[in-house]
Design a protein around this motif. Structure first.
Motif, PDB file in Angstrom:
ATOM      1  N   GLY A  85      33.425-108.447  -9.027  1.00  9.23           N
ATOM      2  CA  GLY A  85      34.536-109.109  -8.651  1.00  9.23           C
ATOM      3  C   GLY A  85      35.661-108.849  -9.007  1.00  9.23           C
ATOM      4  N   VAL A  86      35.174-107.039  -9.017  1.00  6.86           N
ATOM      5  CA  VAL A  86      36.909-106.044  -9.375  1.00  6.86           C
ATOM      6  C   VAL A  86      36.515-105.765  -8.771  1.00  6.86           C
ATOM      7  N   GLN A  87      38.143-105.319  -7.755  1.00  4.62           N
ATOM      8  CA  GLN A  87      37.993-104.220  -6.146  1.00  4.62           C
ATOM      9  C   GLN A  87      38.605-103.159  -6.595  1.00  4.62           C
ATOM     10  N   VAL A  88      38.079-102.571  -6.028  1.00  7.68           N
ATOM     11  CA  VAL A  88      38.367-101.132  -6.565  1.00  7.68           C
ATOM     12  C   VAL A  88      38.441-100.119  -5.298  1.00  7.68           C
ATOM     13  N   THR A  89      39.379 -99.872  -5.520  1.00  8.97           N
ATOM     14  CA  THR A  89      40.183 -99.171  -3.765  1.00  8.97           C
ATOM     15  C   THR A  89      40.411 -97.440  -4.188  1.00  8.97           C
ATOM     16  N   THR A  90      40.114 -96.375  -2.975  1.00 10.13           N
ATOM     17  CA  THR A  90      40.346 -95.364  -3.210  1.00 10.13           C
ATOM     18  C   THR A  90      41.999 -95.341  -3.006  1.00 10.13           C
ATOM     19  N   TYR A  91      42.855 -94.339  -3.479  1.00 15.16           N
ATOM     20  CA  TYR A  91      44.360 -94.437  -3.212  1.00 15.16           C
ATOM     21  C   TYR A  91      44.778 -93.863  -1.861  1.00 15.16           C
ATOM     22  N   ARG A  92      45.384 -94.231  -0.962  1.00 12.74           N
ATOM     23  CA  ARG A  92      45.340 -93.872   0.782  1.00 12.74           C
ATOM     24  C   ARG A  92      46.730 -93.959   1.191  1.00 12.74           C
ATOM     25  N   ARG A  93      46.933 -93.920   2.290  1.00 14.95           N
ATOM     26  CA  ARG A  93      48.272 -92.975   2.545  1.00 14.95           C
ATOM     27  C   ARG A  93      47.411 -93.936   4.080  1.00 14.95           C
ATOM     28  N   ASP A  94      48.447 -94.848   4.574  1.00 12.99           N
ATOM     29  CA  ASP A  94      48.250 -96.023   6.339  1.00 12.99           C
ATOM     30  C   ASP A  94      48.606 -94.731   7.327  1.00 12.99           C
ATOM     31  N   HIS A  95      49.078 -94.862   8.630  1.00 20.15           N
ATOM     32  CA  HIS A  95      49.007 -94.559   9.709  1.00 20.15           C
ATOM     33  C   HIS A  95      49.620 -95.838  10.860  1.00 20.15           C
ATOM     34  N   VAL A  96      49.460 -95.669  12.004  1.00 22.20           N
ATOM     35  CA  VAL A  96      49.785 -96.777  13.415  1.00 22.20           C
ATOM     36  C   VAL A  96      49.915 -97.478  12.772  1.00 22.20           C
ATOM     37  N   TYR A  97      50.633 -98.775  12.975  1.00 26.98           N
ATOM     38  CA  TYR A  97      49.866-100.529  12.578  1.00 26.98           C
ATOM     39  C   TYR A  97      50.022-101.315  13.929  1.00 26.98           C
ATOM     40  N   ALA A  98      49.575-100.608  15.532  1.00 31.38           N
ATOM     41  CA  ALA A  98      49.235-101.043  16.250  1.00 31.38           C
ATOM     42  C   ALA A  98      49.197-102.744  16.737  1.00 31.38           C
ATOM     43  N   ASP A  99      48.511-103.358  15.259  1.00 33.04           N
ATOM     44  CA  ASP A  99      48.359-104.525  16.193  1.00 33.04           C
ATOM     45  C   ASP A  99      49.251-105.501  15.400  1.00 33.04           C
ATOM     46  N   HIS A 100      50.697-105.119  14.406  1.00 26.70           N
ATOM     47  CA  HIS A 100      51.190-105.577  13.686  1.00 26.70           C
ATOM     48  C   HIS A 100      50.935-106.114  12.082  1.00 26.70           C
ATOM     49  N   ARG A 101      49.599-105.416  11.821  1.00 28.02           N
ATOM     50  CA  ARG A 101      49.039-106.598  11.226  1.00 28.02           C
ATOM     51  C   ARG A 101      47.882-105.379  10.123  1.00 28.02           C
ATOM     52  N   ARG A 102      46.998-104.619  10.928  1.00 29.41           N
ATOM     53  CA  ARG A 102      46.455-103.399   9.965  1.00 29.41           C
ATOM     54  C   ARG A 102      46.324-101.876  10.468  1.00 29.41           C
ATOM     55  N   PRO A 103      46.091-101.190   9.675  1.00 35.37           N
ATOM     56  CA  PRO A 103      47.107 -99.834  10.242  1.00 35.37           C
ATOM     57  C   PRO A 103      46.063 -99.348  11.176  1.00 35.37           C
ATOM     58  N   ASP A 104      46.255 -98.569  12.189  1.00 40.01           N
ATOM     59  CA  ASP A 104      44.701 -98.113  12.879  1.00 40.01           C
ATOM     60  C   ASP A 104      43.888 -97.299  12.096  1.00 40.01           C
ATOM     61  N   ARG A 105      44.314 -96.398  11.480  1.00 44.19           N
ATOM     62  CA  ARG A 105      43.128 -95.660  10.468  1.00 44.19           C
ATOM     63  C   ARG A 105      44.135 -95.112   9.166  1.00 44.19           C
ATOM     64  N   VAL A 106      43.530 -95.248   8.106  1.00 43.62           N
ATOM     65  CA  VAL A 106      43.320 -94.772   6.799  1.00 43.62           C
ATOM     66  C   VAL A 106      43.506 -93.229   6.534  1.00 43.62           C
ATOM     67  N   THR A 107      44.567 -92.737   5.323  1.00 37.46           N
ATOM     68  CA  THR A 107      43.345 -91.194   4.819  1.00 37.46           C
ATOM     69  C   THR A 107      43.584 -91.743   3.367  1.00 37.46           C
ATOM     70  N   PHE A 108      42.925 -91.519   2.769  1.00 31.42           N
ATOM     71  CA  PHE A 108      42.374 -90.762   1.608  1.00 31.42           C
ATOM     72  C   PHE A 108      43.488 -90.575   0.642  1.00 31.42           C
ATOM     73  N   VAL A 112      48.829 -91.305  -6.347  1.00 35.41           N
ATOM     74  CA  VAL A 112      48.945 -93.099  -6.568  1.00 35.41           C
ATOM     75  C   VAL A 112      49.474 -93.179  -5.950  1.00 35.41           C
ATOM     76  N   VAL A 113      51.372 -92.296  -6.361  1.00 40.92           N
ATOM     77  CA  VAL A 113      52.571 -92.604  -6.006  1.00 40.92           C
ATOM     78  C   VAL A 113      52.484 -93.047  -4.614  1.00 40.92           C
ATOM     79  N   GLU A 114      51.990 -91.619  -4.076  1.00 38.03           N
ATOM     80  CA  GLU A 114      52.040 -91.970  -2.034  1.00 38.03           C
ATOM     81  C   GLU A 114      50.517 -93.326  -1.753  1.00 38.03           C
ATOM     82  N   ASP A 115      50.207 -93.982  -2.914  1.00 38.14           N
ATOM     83  CA  ASP A 115      49.671 -95.170  -2.747  1.00 38.14           C
ATOM     84  C   ASP A 115      50.583 -96.631  -2.529  1.00 38.14           C
ATOM     85  N   LEU A 116      51.354 -96.613  -4.151  1.00 35.57           N
ATOM     86  CA  LEU A 116      52.160 -97.235  -4.480  1.00 35.57           C
ATOM     87  C   LEU A 116      53.088 -97.579  -2.900  1.00 35.57           C
ATOM     88  N   GLU A 117      53.516 -96.183  -2.525  1.00 33.32           N
ATOM     89  CA  GLU A 117      55.353 -96.495  -1.609  1.00 33.32           C
ATOM     90  C   GLU A 117      54.685 -96.423  -0.572  1.00 33.32           C
TER      91      GLU A 117
END
Length: 225
Positions: A85-108, A112-117
């Motif tokens: 029930g605890v969700q654990v996610t690797t810090y990441r940076r997003d890239h292009v959101y072609a569908d205006h909903r989810r990024p086409d890809r992410v890079t770990f 943490v600051v990069e993840d928050l921004e």
């Protein structure tokens, strides 16, 4: 409240993880990883509200998380592991959101600051914990979310046009958060929401319906709608 390194000593504003969350954090810290509580759970505690969210972000890669928590389960394609029930996610940076909903890809990421921004609103871009395993626990607030909570403002992280252009669901979430948390939408953020309003067409009916049901569950649904 932010210091020059975007952290605030934990004793200044107290955050208390649940026993389950603290167990996950402690195991990650003991294994040499940075790990923090992030998002709505931190925000709600700072507002003195009961929270049902407890998400953790970490510099540990998904494979490493599963090594430490063999009973965990991968969720989706973006580095999240569900640990009882605890969700654990690797810090990441997003890239292009072609569908205006989810990024086409992410890079770990290891930051943490990069993840928050990359997050939607400043009040959701606050973390608590150890950005590196040998740090003292602290609040980490690079976008100034604590100040916005104190001022009663809902503000997009960074460029609001970019945030809403990336993910149209943020338009509905913004309306809901402002109502549920009794926050005024910061003027530049509100103007960007109006400019991007027609982009809700990119959302599925199910997601729109879910957000509308949540709005109707607030104390003043007409304000959100």
């Amino acid at each position: 409240m932010t210091t020059s390194d975007s952290t605030t000593p934990a004793h200044a504003l107290r955050i208390e993880p649940s026993p389950e969350g603290l167990l996950v954090l402690s195991r990650l810290w003991d294994a040499g990883h940075g790990a923090v509580l992030v998002g709505g759970g931190v925000r709600d505690q700072l507002l003195g509200r009961t929270s049902h969210d407890e998400d953790i972000a970490t510099d540990a890669l998904p494979e490493r998380i599963l090594e430490l928590f063999p009973a965990g389960r991968r969720r989706g394609a973006f580095g999240t592991v569900d640990i009882e029930g605890v969700q654990v996610t690797t810090y990441r940076r997003d890239h292009v959101y072609a569908d205006h909903r989810r990024p086409d890809r992410v890079t770990f990421s290891s930051s943490v600051v990069e993840d928050l921004e990359r997050r939607d609103f400043t009040v959701n871009a606050i973390a608590w914990g150890r950005a590196r395993h040998d740090d003292a626990p602290a609040l980490i607030d690079p976008a100034g979310g604590i100040g916005d909570l104190r001022a009663g403002l809902l503000r997009a992280v960074g460029d609001p046009d970019a945030r809403f252009g990336e993910d149209a669901l943020r338009l509905l979430r913004g309306a809901r958060f402002a109502t549920a948390l009794d926050l005024a939408i910061e003027p530049a953020t509100l103007a960007a929401m109006r400019r991007h309003g027609d982009e809700v067409r990119w959302l599925s009916g199910e997601r729109v319906g879910e957000e509308l049901r949540r709005m109707l569950g607030t104390s003043e649904p007409s304000r959100a709608i």
